[in-house]
Design a protein around this motif. Structure first.
Motif, PDB file in Angstrom:
ATOM      1  N   GLY A  37       0.843  -1.185   0.000  1.00 26.83           N
ATOM      2  CA  GLY A  37       0.000   0.000   0.000  1.00 26.83           C
ATOM      3  C   GLY A  37       0.878   1.234   0.000  1.00 26.83           C
ATOM      4  O   GLY A  37       2.078   1.148  -0.254  1.00 26.83           O
ATOM      5  N   ILE A  38       0.281   2.370   0.305  1.00 26.35           N
ATOM      6  CA  ILE A  38       1.079   3.591   0.387  1.00 26.35           C
ATOM      7  C   ILE A  38       1.370   3.884   1.857  1.00 26.35           C
ATOM      8  O   ILE A  38       0.644   3.462   2.742  1.00 26.35           O
ATOM      9  N   THR A  39       2.424   4.626   2.083  1.00 25.25           N
ATOM     10  CA  THR A  39       2.872   4.910   3.443  1.00 25.25           C
ATOM     11  C   THR A  39       2.066   6.044   4.073  1.00 25.25           C
ATOM     12  O   THR A  39       1.355   6.783   3.383  1.00 25.25           O
ATOM     13  N   ASP A  40       2.226   6.178   5.366  1.00 27.16           N
ATOM     14  CA  ASP A  40       1.602   7.271   6.097  1.00 27.16           C
ATOM     15  C   ASP A  40       2.110   8.613   5.581  1.00 27.16           C
ATOM     16  O   ASP A  40       1.349   9.565   5.441  1.00 27.16           O
ATOM     17  N   PRO A  92      -3.244   3.711   6.710  1.00 24.56           N
ATOM     18  CA  PRO A  92      -2.570   3.426   5.438  1.00 24.56           C
ATOM     19  C   PRO A  92      -1.709   2.166   5.444  1.00 24.56           C
ATOM     20  O   PRO A  92      -1.557   1.522   4.419  1.00 24.56           O
ATOM     21  N   GLU A  93      -1.148   1.812   6.586  1.00 27.47           N
ATOM     22  CA  GLU A  93      -0.242   0.662   6.615  1.00 27.47           C
ATOM     23  C   GLU A  93      -0.858  -0.534   7.341  1.00 27.47           C
ATOM     24  O   GLU A  93      -0.149  -1.421   7.807  1.00 27.47           O
ATOM     25  N   ASP A  94      -2.196  -0.543   7.412  1.00 28.10           N
ATOM     26  CA  ASP A  94      -2.889  -1.678   8.027  1.00 28.10           C
ATOM     27  C   ASP A  94      -4.160  -1.969   7.225  1.00 28.10           C
ATOM     28  O   ASP A  94      -4.130  -2.713   6.258  1.00 28.10           O
ATOM     29  N   SER A 140     -11.268   6.360   2.269  1.00 24.19           N
ATOM     30  CA  SER A 140     -10.648   7.070   3.396  1.00 24.19           C
ATOM     31  C   SER A 140      -9.876   6.128   4.318  1.00 24.19           C
ATOM     32  O   SER A 140      -9.149   6.600   5.196  1.00 24.19           O
ATOM     33  N   LEU A 141     -10.008   4.805   4.141  1.00 22.77           N
ATOM     34  CA  LEU A 141      -9.192   3.867   4.914  1.00 22.77           C
ATOM     35  C   LEU A 141      -7.708   4.146   4.721  1.00 22.77           C
ATOM     36  O   LEU A 141      -6.906   3.910   5.611  1.00 22.77           O
ATOM     37  N   ILE A 142      -7.368   4.669   3.560  1.00 25.21           N
ATOM     38  CA  ILE A 142      -5.968   4.999   3.305  1.00 25.21           C
ATOM     39  C   ILE A 142      -5.517   6.126   4.223  1.00 25.21           C
ATOM     40  O   ILE A 142      -4.378   6.141   4.674  1.00 25.21           O
TER      41      ILE A 142
END
Length: 157
Positions: A53-56, A121-123, A115-117
């Motif tokens: 995924g993408i990082t914080d 973002p990392e879970d 919006s979960l991202i």
């Protein structure tokens, strides 16, 4: 006889924390496999399947995410191939695969709740899972310390 039984029960109980320590070590090993790209994607590998995924850092730069395009299950991708996109109120950004392999799962929840991202973002905000075809590609990615230095350097410019 009763003293021996009591002693054996105490010895069994004393052994229990050792089992817990080994379970904790397994969690640590899973965490240690998390790697990062210079384009702010992360990947965590378990048994040859990488969840990415993408990082914080990336989600903060994007702002409120309003749409996520993920790859399709069955897609065969190469490392650094564009596999999707993220649109936010500020900007749009392409998503690149951190490794080569076949997409075996995508996070369907993102289509209803992009919006979960932002919130995780990392879970919970992971994008896809890839069955890796070349685990050696992980050596080209950054560990957490190197990625933090990469982000610090980007902020200085």
């Amino acid at each position: 006889m009763a003293l021996r039984l009591l002693t054996s029960r105490v010895a069994v109980r004393a052994y229990m924390p050792v089992v817990r320590k080994s379970a904790t070590w397994a969690v640590y090993r899973g965490y240690a496999t998390k790697k990062y790209t210079s384009d702010h994607e992360w990947i965590s590998v378990d048994n040859g399947v990488g969840t990415f995924g993408i990082t914080d850092y990336a989600q903060k730069a994007l702002g409120d995410v309003v749409f996520v395009e993920t790859p399709a299950v069955g897609d065969v991708v190469a490392a650094e191939d564009q596999v999707g996109a993220i649109e936010s109120v500020k900007a749009a950004s392409d998503i690149y695969s951190p490794v080569s392999g076949e997409v075996v799962n995508v996070n369907e929840a993102l289509s209803d709740e992009p919006s979960l991202i932002n919130t995780s973002p990392e879970d919970e905000g992971w994008l896809a899972k890839i069955k890796m075809s070349n685990t050696a590609e992980l050596d080209n990615l950054m560990d957490e310390k190197a990625y933090a230095a990469h982000c610090d350097a980007a902020e200085e410019h």
